[in-house]
Design a protein around this motif. Structure first.
Motif, mmCIF file in Angstrom:
data_model
loop_
_atom_site.group_PDB
_atom_site.id
_atom_site.type_symbol
_atom_site.label_atom_id
_atom_site.label_comp_id
_atom_site.label_asym_id
_atom_site.label_seq_id
_atom_site.Cartn_x
_atom_site.Cartn_y
_atom_site.Cartn_z
ATOM 1 N N UNK A 106 9.373 22.348 48.669
ATOM 2 C CA UNK A 106 10.415 21.108 48.695
ATOM 3 C C UNK A 106 11.319 21.080 49.966
ATOM 4 N N UNK A 107 11.817 22.319 50.039
ATOM 5 C CA UNK A 107 12.948 22.486 51.194
ATOM 6 C C UNK A 107 12.248 22.141 52.422
ATOM 7 N N UNK A 108 10.982 22.505 52.580
ATOM 8 C CA UNK A 108 10.461 22.195 54.131
ATOM 9 C C UNK A 108 10.072 20.862 54.237
ATOM 10 N N UNK A 109 9.972 20.140 52.911
ATOM 11 C CA UNK A 109 9.387 18.593 53.129
ATOM 12 C C UNK A 109 10.745 18.027 53.123
ATOM 13 N N UNK A 110 11.724 18.271 52.733
ATOM 14 C CA UNK A 110 13.091 17.678 53.060
ATOM 15 C C UNK A 110 13.665 17.804 54.344
ATOM 16 N N UNK A 111 13.390 18.856 55.098
ATOM 17 C CA UNK A 111 13.720 19.411 56.366
ATOM 18 C C UNK A 111 12.877 18.351 57.400
ATOM 19 N N UNK A 112 11.601 18.117 56.964
ATOM 20 C CA UNK A 112 10.646 17.488 57.895
ATOM 21 C C UNK A 112 10.950 15.970 57.993
ATOM 22 N N UNK A 113 11.446 15.585 56.573
ATOM 23 C CA UNK A 113 11.665 14.048 56.355
ATOM 24 C C UNK A 113 13.150 13.598 57.054
ATOM 25 N N UNK A 114 13.916 14.779 56.622
ATOM 26 C CA UNK A 114 15.405 14.366 57.058
ATOM 27 C C UNK A 114 15.700 14.353 58.482
ATOM 28 N N UNK A 115 15.077 15.588 59.234
ATOM 29 C CA UNK A 115 15.325 15.728 60.576
ATOM 30 C C UNK A 115 16.675 16.090 60.962
ATOM 31 N N UNK A 116 17.190 16.949 60.372
ATOM 32 C CA UNK A 116 18.595 17.230 60.925
ATOM 33 C C UNK A 116 18.430 17.862 62.365
ATOM 34 N N UNK A 117 19.754 17.547 63.068
ATOM 35 C CA UNK A 117 20.174 18.029 64.161
ATOM 36 C C UNK A 117 21.035 19.513 64.125
ATOM 37 N N UNK A 118 21.386 19.649 62.987
ATOM 38 C CA UNK A 118 22.098 20.971 62.649
ATOM 39 C C UNK A 118 22.043 21.314 61.163
ATOM 40 N N UNK A 119 21.821 22.268 60.791
ATOM 41 C CA UNK A 119 21.763 22.885 59.459
ATOM 42 C C UNK A 119 23.120 24.007 59.109
ATOM 43 N N UNK A 120 23.724 23.577 58.219
ATOM 44 C CA UNK A 120 24.705 24.690 57.618
ATOM 45 C C UNK A 120 24.053 25.285 56.373
ATOM 46 N N UNK A 121 24.454 26.808 56.219
ATOM 47 C CA UNK A 121 23.930 27.163 54.822
ATOM 48 C C UNK A 121 25.080 27.982 54.213
ATOM 49 N N UNK A 148 11.793 23.003 62.997
ATOM 50 C CA UNK A 148 12.529 22.648 64.279
ATOM 51 C C UNK A 148 12.977 24.009 64.832
ATOM 52 N N UNK A 149 12.288 24.720 65.745
ATOM 53 C CA UNK A 149 12.958 25.781 66.312
ATOM 54 C C UNK A 149 14.191 25.605 67.389
ATOM 55 N N UNK A 150 14.376 24.279 67.552
ATOM 56 C CA UNK A 150 15.730 24.107 68.390
ATOM 57 C C UNK A 150 16.885 23.647 67.451
ATOM 58 N N UNK A 151 16.693 23.763 66.210
ATOM 59 C CA UNK A 151 17.897 23.120 65.480
ATOM 60 C C UNK A 151 18.606 24.360 64.940
ATOM 61 N N UNK A 152 20.055 24.200 65.593
ATOM 62 C CA UNK A 152 21.037 25.279 65.265
ATOM 63 C C UNK A 152 21.276 25.603 63.785
ATOM 64 N N UNK A 153 21.455 26.900 63.493
ATOM 65 C CA UNK A 153 21.414 27.259 62.007
ATOM 66 C C UNK A 153 22.848 27.882 61.875
ATOM 67 N N UNK A 154 23.933 27.380 61.216
ATOM 68 C CA UNK A 154 25.029 28.170 61.151
ATOM 69 C C UNK A 154 25.523 28.549 59.455
ATOM 70 N N UNK A 155 25.750 29.622 59.326
ATOM 71 C CA UNK A 155 25.877 30.084 57.997
ATOM 72 C C UNK A 155 27.265 30.435 57.865
ATOM 73 N N UNK A 156 28.089 30.177 56.722
ATOM 74 C CA UNK A 156 29.159 30.473 56.214
ATOM 75 C C UNK A 156 29.262 31.079 54.910
ATOM 76 N N UNK A 157 30.263 31.177 54.403
ATOM 77 C CA UNK A 157 30.646 31.618 52.859
ATOM 78 C C UNK A 157 31.100 33.096 52.757
#
Length: 492
Positions: free
Chosen positions: A79-94, A115-124
């Motif tokens: 499900x997550x992979x499908x959403x990522x593929x369809x939504x095509x984010x430029x940046x993901x925060x987790x 998307x190997x070039x999509x920056x991933x930012x993690x907080x919390x």
């Protein structure tokens, strides 16, 4: 930029009920939307509803979580992979909490797969307390430490323009295969300047009830120093103004029809006069809602409790922790059993539904200590009694003591979170949770206490008390009544 903020799956694996919306991500989303970005919030646990309320078999259900994060073919990852593929984010925060850090890592890896070039930012909380460990995951590019609201817009702007990150406080990031830890960012001076949480940014909005949308934080921080707890905001409490709180309540009523709210402050009544003023304002403006809060037994008195009830308070949650004086001293909680008894009698007399929360399994706890906790719960007779096995968290006094006693690893590698039940994180030997008790005896007492607490909570009188506390909510929102009936039938 197209920015997708993700609260990774956890309860989807265990079947436990998912309550409320991810308020931290929603604050971040509101900040980013204000900065001109296109933002969506994916609360993975809300994609499909889970309703489990029986925690008496929590450990075994958490094994399902461990299996899930190690199963690449599990439907949730698809499900997550499908959403990522369809939504095509430029940046993901987790957002990252320690019990589900394995799920955080898995989600970050999925982002890079799509998307190997999509920056991933993690907080919390986990990222804040353990940035070095979090950054060991190569799929994570940046960690935000502490409050993100002061940081996130500057960080995203720098990532978008590929600018230097060295001047942005409150982050850790990767540079030429090295991890750089910048100076901490200052805490927000004025919480009223923060936009209200972006509830409208949530994906799958149909899966949230009006009550789910009613989470509000009126302050940040806690003035106390319990040995098992770590404060992201320090011991200084930062308060929102009464007018700012009231405006958010009115907005949520208008947008979602919410009648049952939950104030999620660490210690809601820490500033007594402020809460008296809030209650007066709710009544003076004829805002007819019900609400719950969490506080401490030493922060309630009869005048305050009566006014809270008049202003709509129908649930109060209290941390009791233990029935053993020796263990209570170990928690550094700063309360007495006399205060617990006094507050319990007060709330029982006033007829305010209240929950008492207990834990067991502290490093030096004995069988007699645990038996005292059970007997004390029966004595004070909360309308609901929560019970949990002690979970050690780094950067706390009790964690350091358990390390010194040889029970815990001071540090672990990332694979630990994939091989280990969340209840056993950091333990050298999960069969040895306490010093002076065998695995068999600990399991025997654990099962006994879980059964007895569950039996207490599902007594007819306590179920009726819970329903009576929510009668006005049911009158205004019959759908909530039917949903609660369904949950109770599954629970009992």
């Amino acid at each position: 930029m197209r920015i997708l903020l993700i609260d990774p799956p956890f309860k989807r694996f265990t079947g436990f009920a998912n309550f409320y919306f991810p308020i931290g991500l929603s604050y971040v989303g509101a900040i980013l939307e204000k900065a001109g970005h296109h933002v969506a919030i994916l609360d993975v646990d809300a994609i499909k509803q889970t309703t489990g309320l029986d925690f008496s078999d929590e450990y075994n259900k958490l094994e399902l979580y461990k299996q899930g994060i190690n199963n690449d073919t599990h439907p949730v990852w698809q499900e997550i992979e499908k959403i990522l593929s369809e939504w095509c984010p430029d940046l993901v925060g987790i957002t990252a909490m320690t019990p589900k850090i394995g799920s955080v890592i898995k989600t970050a890896q999925l982002v890079k797969k799509v998307n190997p070039n999509c920056p991933v930012v993690v907080g919390g909380p986990h990222a804040t307390l353990q940035p070095e460990l979090t950054m060991k995951c190569s799929a994570i590019d940046v960690v935000v430490k502490g409050e993100a609201e002061n940081v996130i817009a500057k960080l995203v702007a720098a990532l978008q323009s590929k600018n230097d990150l060295s001047t942005i406080q409150g982050i850790s990031y990767r540079l030429s295969n090295r991890v750089i830890h910048n100076q901490p960012a200052e805490l927000l001076a004025d919480l009223d300047q923060v936009p209200f949480p972006g509830r409208h940014l949530l994906m799958n909005p149909e899966n949230y009830s009006s009550e789910n949308m009613g989470v509000i934080m009126t302050s940040r921080g806690c003035p106390y120093n319990c040995s098992y707890c770590c404060h992201l905001w320090g011991r200084k409490v930062h308060n929102r103004s009464i007018n700012n709180i009231i405006n958010e309540i009115k907005l949520v009523i208008e947008k979602f029809g919410t009648t049952q709210f939950e104030f999620k402050d660490d210690s809601f009544t820490a500033d007594r006069q402020r809460i008296m003023n809030l209650c007066d304002t709710l009544m003076n403006e004829n805002i007819k809602i019900n609400w719950g809060c969490s506080t401490r037994v030493n922060l309630l008195d009869e005048q305050l409790a009566r006014k809270m009830k008049l202003a709509g308070c129908n649930v109060i949650k209290l941390g009791i922790e233990t029935g053993s004086q020796r263990i209570l001293d170990k928690t550094d909680k700063g309360i007495t059993f006399a205060q617990v008894r006094q507050t319990a009698k007060l709330l029982n007399r006033l007829g305010i539904f209240w929950s008492g929360y207990f834990m067991f399994g502290l490093p030096t706890e004995t069988e007699e200590d645990m038996q005292k906790t059970y007997r004390f719960m029966k004595e004070i007779n909360p309308y609901y009694a929560g019970l949990g096995v002690y979970n050690p968290f780094p950067k706390t006094k009790l964690f350091d003591e358990a390390v010194a006693l040889g029970l815990l690893y001071p540090e672990v590698e990332l694979d630990h979170f994939f091989k280990t039940n969340p209840k056993d994180y950091f333990f050298k030997d999960p069969d040895k949770r306490v010093l002076n008790m065998s695995k068999e005896k600990f399991e025997e007492i654990s099962k006994m206490m879980s059964r007895q607490f569950h039996r207490h909570n599902t007594k007819l009188i306590n179920l009726l008390r819970r329903g009576w506390a929510r009668r006005l909510v049911y009158k205004r929102s019959p759908a909530v009544f039917y949903a609660d009936i369904k949950k109770v039938l599954q629970w009992v």
